[in-house]
Design an enzyme around this catalytic site. Structure first.
Site, PDB file in Angstrom:
ATOM      1  N   CYS A   1       8.627   6.586   5.828  1.00  0.00           N
ATOM      2  CA  CYS A   1       8.147   5.216   5.656  1.00  0.00           C
ATOM      3  C   CYS A   1       6.936   5.264   4.733  1.00  0.00           C
ATOM      4  CB  CYS A   1       7.770   4.648   7.012  1.00  0.00           C
ATOM      5  SG  CYS A   1       7.060   3.009   6.879  1.00  0.00           S
TER       6      CYS A   1
ATOM      7  N   GLU B   1      -1.164   5.611   4.638  1.00  0.00           N
ATOM      8  CA  GLU B   1      -0.382   6.427   5.549  1.00  0.00           C
ATOM      9  C   GLU B   1       1.104   6.350   5.247  1.00  0.00           C
ATOM     10  OE1 GLU B   1      -3.380   6.463   9.321  1.00  0.00           O
ATOM     11  OE2 GLU B   1      -1.839   4.946   9.273  1.00  0.00           O
TER      12      GLU B   1
ATOM     13  N   SER C   1      11.302  -3.496   2.174  1.00  0.00           N
ATOM     14  CA  SER C   1      11.113  -4.625   3.092  1.00  0.00           C
ATOM     15  C   SER C   1      10.080  -5.603   2.541  1.00  0.00           C
ATOM     16  CB  SER C   1      10.624  -4.107   4.446  1.00  0.00           C
ATOM     17  OG  SER C   1      10.300  -5.177   5.305  1.00  0.00           O
TER      18      SER C   1
ATOM     19  N   CYS D   1      -0.286 -11.784   7.921  1.00  0.00           N
ATOM     20  CA  CYS D   1       0.556 -12.065   9.096  1.00  0.00           C
ATOM     21  C   CYS D   1      -0.275 -11.874  10.373  1.00  0.00           C
ATOM     22  CB  CYS D   1       1.778 -11.150   9.105  1.00  0.00           C
ATOM     23  SG  CYS D   1       2.782 -11.351   7.626  1.00  0.00           S
TER      24      CYS D   1
ATOM     25  N   GLY E   1       1.240  -2.724   3.256  1.00  0.00           N
ATOM     26  CA  GLY E   1       1.338  -3.538   2.050  1.00  0.00           C
ATOM     27  C   GLY E   1       2.646  -4.268   1.870  1.00  0.00           C
ATOM     28  N   GLU E   2       2.622  -5.189   0.916  1.00  0.00           N
ATOM     29  CA  GLU E   2       3.803  -5.986   0.568  1.00  0.00           C
ATOM     30  C   GLU E   2       4.367  -5.410  -0.739  1.00  0.00           C
ATOM     31  OE1 GLU E   2       5.962  -8.496   1.603  1.00  0.00           O
ATOM     32  OE2 GLU E   2       6.774  -7.969  -0.354  1.00  0.00           O
TER      33      GLU E   2
ATOM     34  N   CYS F   1       6.652   1.312  15.031  1.00  0.00           N
ATOM     35  CA  CYS F   1       6.845   0.166  14.150  1.00  0.00           C
ATOM     36  C   CYS F   1       5.604  -0.699  14.093  1.00  0.00           C
ATOM     37  CB  CYS F   1       7.981  -0.707  14.661  1.00  0.00           C
ATOM     38  SG  CYS F   1       9.519   0.141  14.705  1.00  0.00           S
TER      39      CYS F   1
ATOM     40  N   CYS G   1      -3.179  -5.178   2.860  1.00  0.00           N
ATOM     41  CA  CYS G   1      -2.137  -6.157   2.524  1.00  0.00           C
ATOM     42  C   CYS G   1      -2.762  -7.548   2.510  1.00  0.00           C
ATOM     43  CB  CYS G   1      -1.010  -6.115   3.556  1.00  0.00           C
ATOM     44  SG  CYS G   1       0.331  -7.282   3.179  1.00  0.00           S
TER      45      CYS G   1
ATOM     46  N   CYS H   1      -0.012  -8.582  12.567  1.00  0.00           N
ATOM     47  CA  CYS H   1       0.040  -7.278  11.887  1.00  0.00           C
ATOM     48  C   CYS H   1      -1.343  -6.679  11.693  1.00  0.00           C
ATOM     49  CB  CYS H   1       0.725  -7.439  10.528  1.00  0.00           C
ATOM     50  SG  CYS H   1       0.735  -5.916   9.566  1.00  0.00           S
TER      51      CYS H   1
ATOM     52  N   ASN I   1       4.399  -3.646  18.746  1.00  0.00           N
ATOM     53  CA  ASN I   1       3.364  -2.687  19.124  1.00  0.00           C
ATOM     54  C   ASN I   1       2.058  -3.420  19.278  1.00  0.00           C
ATOM     55  OD1 ASN I   1       4.217   0.213  19.120  1.00  0.00           O
ATOM     56  ND2 ASN I   1       5.255  -0.635  17.330  1.00  0.00           N
TER      57      ASN I   1
ATOM     58  N   SER J   1      11.496  -9.634   6.512  1.00  0.00           N
ATOM     59  CA  SER J   1      10.828  -9.840   7.799  1.00  0.00           C
ATOM     60  C   SER J   1      10.953 -11.311   8.173  1.00  0.00           C
ATOM     61  CB  SER J   1       9.362  -9.429   7.704  1.00  0.00           C
ATOM     62  OG  SER J   1       9.292  -8.052   7.402  1.00  0.00           O
ATOM     63  N   LEU J   2      11.860 -11.601   9.092  1.00  0.00           N
ATOM     64  CA  LEU J   2      12.120 -12.992   9.485  1.00  0.00           C
ATOM     65  C   LEU J   2      11.116 -13.402  10.563  1.00  0.00           C
ATOM     66  CD1 LEU J   2      14.042 -15.431   9.145  1.00  0.00           C
ATOM     67  CD2 LEU J   2      15.476 -14.414  10.940  1.00  0.00           C
ATOM     68  N   ASN J   3      11.168 -12.765  11.688  1.00  0.00           N
ATOM     69  CA  ASN J   3      10.127 -12.873  12.723  1.00  0.00           C
ATOM     70  C   ASN J   3       9.976 -14.231  13.389  1.00  0.00           C
ATOM     71  OD1 ASN J   3       9.514 -10.212  12.324  1.00  0.00           O
ATOM     72  ND2 ASN J   3       7.764 -10.587  10.998  1.00  0.00           N
TER      73      ASN J   3
HETATM   74  N1  SAH Z   1       5.008  -6.105   4.108  1.00  0.00           N
HETATM   75  C1  SAH Z   1       6.394  -5.831   4.280  1.00  0.00           C
HETATM   76  C2  SAH Z   1       6.668  -4.383   4.667  1.00  0.00           C
HETATM   77  C3  SAH Z   1       5.726  -3.778   5.665  1.00  0.00           C
HETATM   78  S1  SAH Z   1       5.695  -4.558   7.250  1.00  0.00           S
HETATM   79  C4  SAH Z   1       7.001  -6.769   5.297  1.00  0.00           C
HETATM   80  O1  SAH Z   1       6.265  -7.498   5.941  1.00  0.00           O
HETATM   81  O2  SAH Z   1       8.229  -6.772   5.406  1.00  0.00           O
HETATM   82  C5  SAH Z   1       7.174  -3.859   8.016  1.00  0.00           C
HETATM   83  C6  SAH Z   1       7.615  -4.547   9.287  1.00  0.00           C
HETATM   84  O3  SAH Z   1       6.750  -4.274  10.405  1.00  0.00           O
HETATM   85  C7  SAH Z   1       7.671  -6.050   9.177  1.00  0.00           C
HETATM   86  O4  SAH Z   1       8.965  -6.488   9.543  1.00  0.00           O
HETATM   87  C8  SAH Z   1       6.655  -6.538  10.168  1.00  0.00           C
HETATM   88  O5  SAH Z   1       7.063  -7.764  10.710  1.00  0.00           O
HETATM   89  C9  SAH Z   1       6.626  -5.429  11.182  1.00  0.00           C
HETATM   90  N2  SAH Z   1       5.392  -5.343  11.967  1.00  0.00           N
HETATM   91  C10 SAH Z   1       4.125  -5.610  11.578  1.00  0.00           C
HETATM   92  N3  SAH Z   1       3.266  -5.402  12.597  1.00  0.00           N
HETATM   93  C11 SAH Z   1       3.993  -4.982  13.656  1.00  0.00           C
HETATM   94  C12 SAH Z   1       3.678  -4.575  14.989  1.00  0.00           C
HETATM   95  N4  SAH Z   1       2.438  -4.547  15.431  1.00  0.00           N
HETATM   96  N5  SAH Z   1       4.704  -4.189  15.794  1.00  0.00           N
HETATM   97  C13 SAH Z   1       5.970  -4.174  15.347  1.00  0.00           C
HETATM   98  N6  SAH Z   1       6.318  -4.520  14.092  1.00  0.00           N
HETATM   99  C14 SAH Z   1       5.347  -4.937  13.257  1.00  0.00           C
HETATM  100 FE1  SF4 Z   2       1.600  -7.427   5.099  1.00  0.00          FE
HETATM  101 FE2  SF4 Z   2       4.036  -6.889   6.105  1.00  0.00          FE
HETATM  102 FE3  SF4 Z   2       1.813  -6.782   7.646  1.00  0.00          FE
HETATM  103 FE4  SF4 Z   2       2.713  -9.138   6.831  1.00  0.00          FE
HETATM  104  S1  SF4 Z   2       3.787  -7.707   8.177  1.00  0.00           S
HETATM  105  S2  SF4 Z   2       0.563  -8.463   6.771  1.00  0.00           S
HETATM  106  S3  SF4 Z   2       3.437  -8.643   4.798  1.00  0.00           S
HETATM  107  S4  SF4 Z   2       2.285  -5.454   5.913  1.00  0.00           S
END
Ligand code: SAH
Ligand code: SF4
Length: 369
Positions: free
Chosen positions: A112, A99, A205, A123, A173-174, A346, A119, A126, A303, A227-229
């Protein structure tokens, strides 16, 4: 007898660099300007097939058709949100789904883009992680998302040859685990005979693959988002397995070394998870971690996803978190939640319909300027 001499799949024309395309055209005994014509069709106009390239001779098109391939990435479904966000689902030739999400906003029209089917990073919060990795997207498939959406929105009446203005590699994906295909796609997207995207309008990212951050900084001039988180190693390890391999100290050291052009910042994404990483102590620790880095913090409302135990935070808490960071001299914004009604906001493009569908989850952001 077919002139087939090897088992390798035919060359995908869309994935060839300018030089590779020139070499191919020379090998076919054609003049160099044919390579330029072909390049303009492929990357300037996003041609889907050789048949469209009417100013190339039929003989050349037939040779190209017999020796090469042009991958189809068909738009399988689109969904429009009431805020203008538009989600495109594509079907690959081998029947996987990926997508891309179009986010129009004033003069900026951002796409995007996905880089993998699924992936492997795992995480916890995710949706994309749940399907694991199916495969990398090819350079041609990464580009086709952009070209197909460009065509689709041009057909919808958005003026100009290049309706998209910005790209963010934050879909499924990463990106740094598909590094070569990513870099090849970036070069083609930035070519002035292609869509001629400016380097500062493309952001990639990563979840924090440290050696690749260094290579990315050395090899491109594009923008970096990380992505710090989380605000501590223990917390980040629980959310993002990548932290075991590349803990915060290493990640932030790589960010400190990242070659930033004048006026640029690294974006740090921080998904706010209720009662997990959203306290004022977390905010203070984030401010400490980012000290000395030209940073912008994007606070992302989570989300929620069925089956995952995480909850989003009330807006007041997100605002307090942001205000604390601002008070510490950081740049910080709360990201707008886009396309919520079509699950295109997001971080979540939830699987729709049967669970048996290949991954349809994805991650979406606005642009990061
Ligand atoms: N894999 C890469 C790029 C795709 S993820 C990465 O992790 O950076 C893009 C962003 O979406 C990341 O910062 C991730 O932390 C965030 N993300 C993933 N799942 C989410 C969700 N359910 N709600 C909000 N942000 C989310
Ligand atoms: Fe992959 Fe980014 Fe989702 Fe982590 S947040 S599982 S790296 S897509």
């Amino acid at each position: 007898m077919l002139p087939e001499t090897s088992q390798t799949p035919p060359t995908d024309l869309r994935g060839l660099s300018r030089d590779q395309l020139s070499a191919l055209v020379a090998r076919l005994g054609e003049k160099p300007f044919r390579a330029r014509q072909l390049f303009a069709w492929l990357h300037g106009r996003g041609a889907r097939s050789l048949d469209e390239m009417t100013d190339l001779s039929r003989a050349l098109r037939e040779r190209l058709a017999s020796e090469t391939h042009l991958t189809t990435l068909a738009i399988d479904e689109t969904q429009l949100s009431n805020d203008g966000t538009r989600k495109f689902r594509f079907r690959t030739e081998d029947s996987h789904f990926v997508e891309a999400v179009f986010l129009p906003e004033d003069d900026r029209r951002t796409l995007c883009v996905s880089t993998q089917v699924g992936c492997p990073m795992g995480c916890a919060f995710c949706r994309t992680a749940r399907s694991g990795l199916t495969r990398n997207l090819t350079t041609s498939e990464i580009l086709a998302q952009v070209y197909e959406v460009n065509r689709a929105i041009a057909a919808l009446g958005v003026e100009g040859k290049r309706p998209l203005t910005n790209l963010v590699f934050m879909g499924m994906g990463e990106p740094f685990l598909n590094f070569d295909n990513l870099l090849a796609a970036l070069a083609l997207l930035q070519d002035d005979a292609g869509l001629n995207f400016s380097r500062r309008h493309i952001t990639v990212s990563t979840s924090g693959i440290v050696p690749m951050i260094e290579r990315f900084g050395a090899l491109t001039e594009n923008k970096l988002a990380v992505s710090l988180n989380a605000s501590s190693d223990a917390q980040r390890e629980a959310l993002m397995p990548v932290n075991r391999r590349y803990p915060l100290a290493e990640l932030l050291a790589a960010c400190r070394r990242f070659p930033l052009r004048q006026g640029r910042r690294i974006t740090f994404e921080y998904v706010l998870l209720d009662e997990i990483n959203d306290s004022m102590d977390d905010a203070r620790r984030v401010a400490r971690l980012l000290r000395g880095i030209e940073a912008k913090v994007n606070l992302i409302p989570y989300n929620e996803s069925p089956g995952l135990p995480f909850r989003s935070v009330p807006i007041e808490r997100a605002e307090r978190f942001r205000d604390l960071l601002l008070g510490q001299g950081l740049v910080a914004v709360i990201r707008k939640n886009r396309g919520r009604d079509i699950l295109a906001a997001c971080g979540q493009l939830a699987a729709k319909g049967s669970e048996g569908l290949s991954s349809t989850s994805s991650v979406v952001e606005d642009d990061l300027d």
